[in-house]
Design a protein around this motif. Structure first.
Motif, short mmCIF file in Angstrom:
data_model
loop_
_atom_site.label_atom_id
_atom_site.label_comp_id
_atom_site.label_asym_id
_atom_site.label_seq_id
_atom_site.Cartn_x
_atom_site.Cartn_y
_atom_site.Cartn_z
N ILE A 20 57.67 46.47 88.94
CA ILE A 20 58.69 45.64 89.60
C ILE A 20 59.03 44.44 88.72
O ILE A 20 60.20 44.06 88.59
N SER A 21 58.03 43.84 88.09
CA SER A 21 58.29 42.72 87.18
C SER A 21 59.12 43.16 85.99
O SER A 21 59.94 42.39 85.48
N LEU A 22 58.93 44.37 85.55
CA LEU A 22 59.69 44.90 84.43
C LEU A 22 61.18 44.95 84.74
O LEU A 22 62.01 44.75 83.86
N VAL A 23 61.52 45.18 85.99
CA VAL A 23 62.93 45.24 86.38
C VAL A 23 63.57 43.86 86.24
O VAL A 23 64.74 43.75 85.86
N PHE A 24 62.83 42.81 86.52
CA PHE A 24 63.42 41.47 86.56
C PHE A 24 63.24 40.65 85.30
O PHE A 24 63.79 39.56 85.20
N VAL A 25 62.45 41.11 84.33
CA VAL A 25 62.22 40.33 83.12
C VAL A 25 63.44 40.45 82.21
O VAL A 25 64.12 41.46 82.16
#
Length: 171
Positions: A20-25
């Motif tokens: 999920i963090s990968l989507v927003f970085v």
């Protein structure tokens, strides 16, 4: 709660959190690091499921090989502009719709599939399975294995050439 169940939930949360963090970085280098975290924690889930060969393959090929090439490519190509590569998020609505559709399809298929533990009396020992995989990889599937290695090498050399600071002489 047993230790194995606790570790499963721990690896599950780490995998989901990193994905999920990968989507927003926005920084590509940090995205590659989050992908490594996600892939390594997925390998931990494979170990808990007694799929050691898949876990080692996950670590060696994905986390060890492909992501190292991605990180080197990002580090080498960031020299071109002098600043880190930044990803801009466009078409957020379309991405949410596609992700929601795939999530709903996956949920429907998981609910409709009857998961049962299947034990066969013809199961091979682990050393025989790994032996068969190794023989197949080096006989029947040697061409795709070598082509993938050559493609990764060409991508790394291309990134190094693009990022090189030495100007070629024009004839």
């Amino acid at each position: 709660m047993s230790f194995a169940i606790f570790m499963f939930y721990f690896f599950e949360c780490v995998t989901a959190g990193a994905a999920i963090s990968l989507v927003f970085v926005r920084n590509v280098f940090y995205g590659a690091l989050l992908l490594i975290v996600s892939l390594l924690s997925l390998a931990g889930i494979y170990v808990l499921a007694f799929a050691e060969f898949v876990a080692v393959t996950q670590i060696l090929i994905y986390a060890g090989g492909i992501l190292v090439v991605i990180i080197f490519g990002v580090m080498l190509t960031s020299k071109i502009s002098g600043k880190p590569l930044v990803v801009t998020h466009a078409n957020i609505l379309g991405g949410v719709l596609v992700a929601g559709t795939f999530f709903m399809l996956l949920s429907v298929f998981i609910v409709k599939h009857p998961f049962r533990e299947q034990m066969s009396s013809l199961q091979l020992p682990a050393d025989k399975v790994i032996n068969n995989v190794g023989i197949g990889l080096m006989t029947d599937y040697v061409l795709p294995f070598e082509v993938a290695g050559i493609l990764l090498l060409v991508a790394l050399i291309g990134a190094a050439i693009i990022a090189s600071t030495i100007k070629s002489k024009k004839v």
